[in-house]
Design a protein around this motif. Structure first.
Motif, PDB file in Angstrom:
ATOM      1  N   SER A  53     -11.564  -6.969  19.183  1.00  0.00           N
ATOM      2  CA  SER A  53     -10.462  -7.786  18.999  1.00  0.00           C
ATOM      3  C   SER A  53     -10.493  -9.238  19.331  1.00  0.00           C
ATOM      4  N   PRO A  54      -9.806  -9.974  18.117  1.00  0.00           N
ATOM      5  CA  PRO A  54      -9.990 -11.403  18.532  1.00  0.00           C
ATOM      6  C   PRO A  54      -9.199 -11.968  19.599  1.00  0.00           C
ATOM      7  N   ARG A  55      -8.222 -11.133  20.104  1.00  0.00           N
ATOM      8  CA  ARG A  55      -7.251 -11.475  21.206  1.00  0.00           C
ATOM      9  C   ARG A  55      -7.590 -10.943  22.404  1.00  0.00           C
ATOM     10  N   PRO A  72       6.360  -0.795  21.982  1.00  0.00           N
ATOM     11  CA  PRO A  72       6.278  -2.362  21.936  1.00  0.00           C
ATOM     12  C   PRO A  72       5.207  -3.225  21.783  1.00  0.00           C
ATOM     13  N   VAL A  73       5.019  -4.062  21.024  1.00  0.00           N
ATOM     14  CA  VAL A  73       3.940  -4.676  20.682  1.00  0.00           C
ATOM     15  C   VAL A  73       4.541  -6.422  20.510  1.00  0.00           C
ATOM     16  N   TYR A  74       4.015  -7.406  21.174  1.00  0.00           N
ATOM     17  CA  TYR A  74       4.272  -8.722  21.108  1.00  0.00           C
ATOM     18  C   TYR A  74       3.203  -9.610  20.406  1.00  0.00           C
ATOM     19  N   GLN A  75       2.168  -9.267  20.357  1.00  0.00           N
ATOM     20  CA  GLN A  75       1.094 -10.189  19.824  1.00  0.00           C
ATOM     21  C   GLN A  75       0.379  -9.633  18.694  1.00  0.00           C
ATOM     22  N   PRO A  76       0.435 -10.278  17.315  1.00  0.00           N
ATOM     23  CA  PRO A  76       0.671 -11.693  17.294  1.00  0.00           C
ATOM     24  C   PRO A  76       2.194 -12.023  17.243  1.00  0.00           C
TER      25      PRO A  76
END
Length: 546
Positions: A53-55, A72-76
């Motif tokens: 993962s780049p994050r 729920p997912v908030y990034q990107p």
């Protein structure tokens, strides 16, 4: 016609609580079906996703939602699954996979303090629980022995038996914090479901600094282990089974649940007793989705309290530079805290709190911050080394009181399966805000004792969320003000029980999983004596019938 399944117990949700509850029934010879909305996943898959993962600071990146079981997912960017109705955002993060959200938890396994269960009687706020801390103590112990909990004894939560394990080895930075703060604050090792020695066939913690999003060696307990144990004991676990409706009969007893598979084919599962073990968002959503002519407000909702009293543990924080080199990032990410502010007469005026120290490596965050400021070359190297060595962070973990207006409802938006999305209505009241204000003096004193400089408080009025979803299906003795009774049985349906952190009447200041599991074990014990031994008339049957 779609295949029909049946069992003595049908459990909705395969996380720590659902799978462990199922295991108690299996030990008595009952048949159990566990339904999980999301897919199976293995530890090596998650570790590979994290590494790729780049994050790296996004702990949800190794857990992409399945189209048929979104979460729920908030990034990107925000995927819009949990619809926000305000006035304050509630960006809950949870995972819908076999094993549930504890795949990426911090494994903090705190007990409540005894007075947490009596805050209405003692302080005139919130509500009292329908049973005492002393009644919960043996179930706390059982939960700790199942998960393998290590901890120190001086946490404010009395116990009748010792922890299964001694605390995990203390990182150097935390030792220095403890030593320098000792004149004013007692810093203790966190109570965690993490091995300090070989336990449950799993190794001792070796100091990986990635407990969130994944312990790469399984020194840390999680729901995937609980689900595997339930399957090994004979549970039929069906992944990719997104339950969208609970069916009742004319008398109000639950007769079946219906789920969609990834192709949206519908399946019906019948049983004798039904256990709703999803979290405090997905469980009330399902009850509301199951509205009928007989129950127009949704199931278990004659009180109108399904979805209400949503609680979590918001945090504010202080980041500063200590005068000595500490080098966070060696050992567990959240190893130490201060627990002396969790209870007291002040609770009639403002929220109590724990003070939690992070041990997350500062390298990635400091690098990104400096690059964003346009720092590069030798200056980047110099400043990065300083920040990585000196930077510290402390946060509060604040109590939120149960408020009916803080709630989960159904949105008019639908997910990819055509099911209404959950919608959060949330606000942070003055009781919690006053607690945050009081804690600033503790932040400042801690920084002073550490010789701190460059103090950076979190933005005024801004709270981080800790993902400790509580409430929304609160337990109580009065059917007019609660959803389930003191044993987790729905007031409206005699064969529907809820085992979830959603039944907790108040949130206290501790992570919710340990208490939710202890309460679930109490519920399971209440159910089991009512069952005759396998093989007698009307007793649980062996195996799954189709």
């Amino acid at each position: 016609m779609a295949e029909q399944l049946s069992a003595d117990f049908v459990v909705i949700g395969s996380g720590i609580i659902g799978s462990t509850t199922a295991l108690q029934f299996l030990k008595q010879g009952a048949s159990v079906i566990i339904l999980e909305a999301g897919p199976r996943v293995t530890r090596d898959e998650i570790v590979a996703r994290f590494r790729n993962s780049p994050r790296k600071s996004d702990w949800m990146s190794p857990y992409p939602p399945a189209p048929w079981a979104p979460h729920p997912v908030y990034q990107p960017k925000d995927d819009g699954y949990l619809v926000q109705a305000g006035p304050y955002p509630y960006p809950a993060e949870y995972i819908r996979i076999v094993g549930g959200t504890t795949w990426h938890w911090a494994a903090q396994a705190w007990r409540m303090v005894p007075n947490d269960l009596r805050i209405k009687s003692l302080y005139g706020v919130g509500v009292d629980w329908p049973f005492s801390y002393e009644e919960l103590d043996p179930y706390y112990q059982q939960a700790e022995e199942i998960m393998g909990v290590s901890g120190a004894t001086n946490t404010g939560s009395p116990r009748s038996k010792p922890f299964p394990m001694q605390p995990v080895a203390e990182p150097y930075a935390m030792r220095r914090l403890r030593e320098r703060l000792a004149p004013v604050y007692a810093v203790v090792g966190n109570t965690v479901a993490r091995n300090s020695r070989t336990y449950g066939g799993r190794p001792a913690c070796c100091g990986n600094n990635s407990c969130q999003p994944i312990c790469p060696i399984d020194a840390q307990y999680h729901g995937g282990i609980a689900a595997a144990d339930a399957e090994a004991a004979g549970a039929q676990l069906i992944p990719n089974a997104n339950v969208y409706r609970i069916e009742h009969d004319a008398q109000g007893r639950i007769a079946a649940v219906h789920y969609y598979d990834p192709d949206k084919a519908s399946h019906r599962v019948t049983g004798k007793t039904f256990i709703l073990a999803a979290n405090g968002i997905e469980s009330p959503r399902l009850l509301l989705l199951s509205a009928s002519d007989k129950y127009p407000q949704g199931l278990a909702n004659s009180s109108g309290m399904v979805g209400r009293n949503l609680m979590d543990h918001p945090s504010t924080s202080l980041t500063f530079d200590a005068e000595e080199e500490l080098w966070l990032g060696r050992g567990p990410q959240s190893p130490n805290s201060i627990n002396t502010l969790r209870d007291g007469a002040f609770r009639s005026e403002h929220a109590p709190y724990r003070l939690d120290f992070t041990n997350i490596s500062r390298v990635a965050g400091s690098t990104q911050s400096l690059i964003d400021q346009g720092v590069y070359g030798p200056e980047l190297e110099k400043r990065l080394r300083y920040s990585a060595a000196h930077e510290l962070n402390v946060k509060n973990v604040l109590e939120v009181l149960p408020h009916p207006d803080n709630r989960i409802t159904l949105s008019d938006q639908k997910d990819a399966m055509g099911i209404p999305k959950p919608q959060a209505h949330y606000a942070i009241d003055e009781y919690t805000r006053k607690g945050a204000e009081v804690s600033r003096a503790d932040f400042a004193r801690i920084a002073e004792l550490m010789g701190g400089s460059n103090l950076r408080y979190s933005k005024d009025g801004s709270f981080a969320n800790n993902q400790h979803i509580c409430g929304t299906m609160s337990m109580g003795k009065d059917a007019k003000t609660s959803v389930v009774n003191e044993f987790g049985r729905c007031h409206d349906h005699e064969n529907l029980f809820i085992t979830s952190t959603g039944v907790l009447p108040t949130a206290g200041t501790c992570n919710s999983t340990q208490t939710g599991l202890a309460v679930a074990l109490r519920t399971a014990e209440h159910i089991l004596p009512k069952s005759a031994p396998p093989g007698t008339p009307g007793a649980p049957t062996q195996g799954v019938t189709r």
